[in-house]
Design a protein around this motif. Sequence first.
Motif, mmCIF file in Angstrom:
data_model
loop_
_atom_site.group_PDB
_atom_site.id
_atom_site.type_symbol
_atom_site.label_atom_id
_atom_site.label_comp_id
_atom_site.label_asym_id
_atom_site.label_seq_id
_atom_site.Cartn_x
_atom_site.Cartn_y
_atom_site.Cartn_z
ATOM 1 N N ARG A 287 0.848 -1.185 0.000
ATOM 2 C CA ARG A 287 0.000 0.000 0.000
ATOM 3 C C ARG A 287 0.887 1.241 0.000
ATOM 4 N NH1 ARG A 287 0.042 2.161 5.100
ATOM 5 N NH2 ARG A 287 0.610 0.750 6.818
ATOM 6 N N CYS A 288 0.326 2.338 -0.406
ATOM 7 C CA CYS A 288 1.107 3.567 -0.434
ATOM 8 C C CYS A 288 1.128 4.217 0.959
ATOM 9 C CB CYS A 288 0.548 4.540 -1.477
ATOM 10 S SG CYS A 288 -1.128 5.107 -1.108
ATOM 11 N N CYS B 2 -0.175 6.789 2.137
ATOM 12 C CA CYS B 2 -1.421 7.376 2.631
ATOM 13 C C CYS B 2 -2.310 6.352 3.316
ATOM 14 C CB CYS B 2 -2.178 8.046 1.495
ATOM 15 S SG CYS B 2 -2.876 6.876 0.286
ATOM 16 N N GLY C 14 -4.005 4.050 1.742
ATOM 17 C CA GLY C 14 -4.968 3.529 0.764
ATOM 18 C C GLY C 14 -4.250 2.856 -0.396
ATOM 19 N N CYS C 15 -4.972 2.709 -1.504
ATOM 20 C CA CYS C 15 -4.397 2.143 -2.735
ATOM 21 C C CYS C 15 -3.669 0.826 -2.475
ATOM 22 C CB CYS C 15 -3.443 3.127 -3.393
ATOM 23 S SG CYS C 15 -4.193 4.731 -3.777
ATOM 24 N N ARG D 291 -2.546 -2.850 -3.053
ATOM 25 C CA ARG D 291 -2.373 -3.707 -4.233
ATOM 26 C C ARG D 291 -1.819 -5.068 -3.796
ATOM 27 N NH1 ARG D 291 -5.120 -0.407 -5.902
ATOM 28 N NH2 ARG D 291 -4.887 0.978 -7.704
#
Length: 317
Positions: free
Chosen positions: A17-18, A20, A22-23, A25
């Motif tokens: 994840r990044c 932040c 979120g995102c 993968r």
Amino acid sequence: VVERKFVIIRHRRQKARCKCGGCVRTAPAPAKLIVGGRYSLAFAVAIAVQKYLYHLPLARQERWMAEQGLTATRQTLWDQIDALASHLQPSYKALRLFVLAAPVVGADETTWPMLAGKKKWWAWAVGRPDAIYYVIDASRSHEAAGRALANFGGTVMCDGYSAYRTLLKARKNAGANVFVLAACWAHVRRKYVHCEADYPEAATAIELIGQLFIIEREVQSAEFADDEARSAELLRRRQTDSVAVLDELKQWRTTQRPLKKSSFGRALQYMDGIWLRLKVFVNDPLVPLTNNLLERGMRGPAIGRRNHYGSKSLRGT
């Protein structure tokens, strides 16, 4: 001999994840025949090969797997084959187009049991030297033959079954694409062989038909610069030596007067009825003497129906 074994492979997929938060993968999973399924593509292929190439019914495969430590129901095995069949549909359709693109094809049919309703269906085959296409139909009519041959417009090598003649006549009347019918010398010879014990005079026909095969073998075994030269020589031999044999066979036929209902009489009538089709090979080096290619191609379905008894549904065909 190394014993076959089944292995469960667990794939650990990394997730990222990044900053932040979120995102999220996750690394992709290996491709599966059935999305999210347990079994690999190799597993499905092995089941299909065992059933359709070696004619091992799913019930027998189920017991075999259980002995080797894997519990898999027949329904599970069928689900793998069903998914594999769907995956292979484009190849199946392409195979048909490839076969029907040939200038000469063979055609044959044999019974196929439909267990739902216990009806006799038919397995049709259309083939060329390097490929055979199969389709199962509920009928043995000329309409079914038309569905198997589609709009083919070359030469069809087959036996004396009337559906092919009826189909040709129907297409001529409709102004549709027509084909040339060629007949199989092996079928003619077989009928004389079956009656030779009771009618020794049939030996003459067997010997003369054998001379046609000798001519073919002599050309095929000789060395030529290329295939065109071989075809040219084959055509020359057919239009000279083979024609001479056919003339002698026809002359012999005029001297025979057996009872019409005897096995010898029926053999003669069979040859008479398809005589013009039997001579098609003389003017076309691509036309074989026999339909033995398709006869051999029907062994697989014939062995299969004795082992897994046919199909239980339309989808199963």
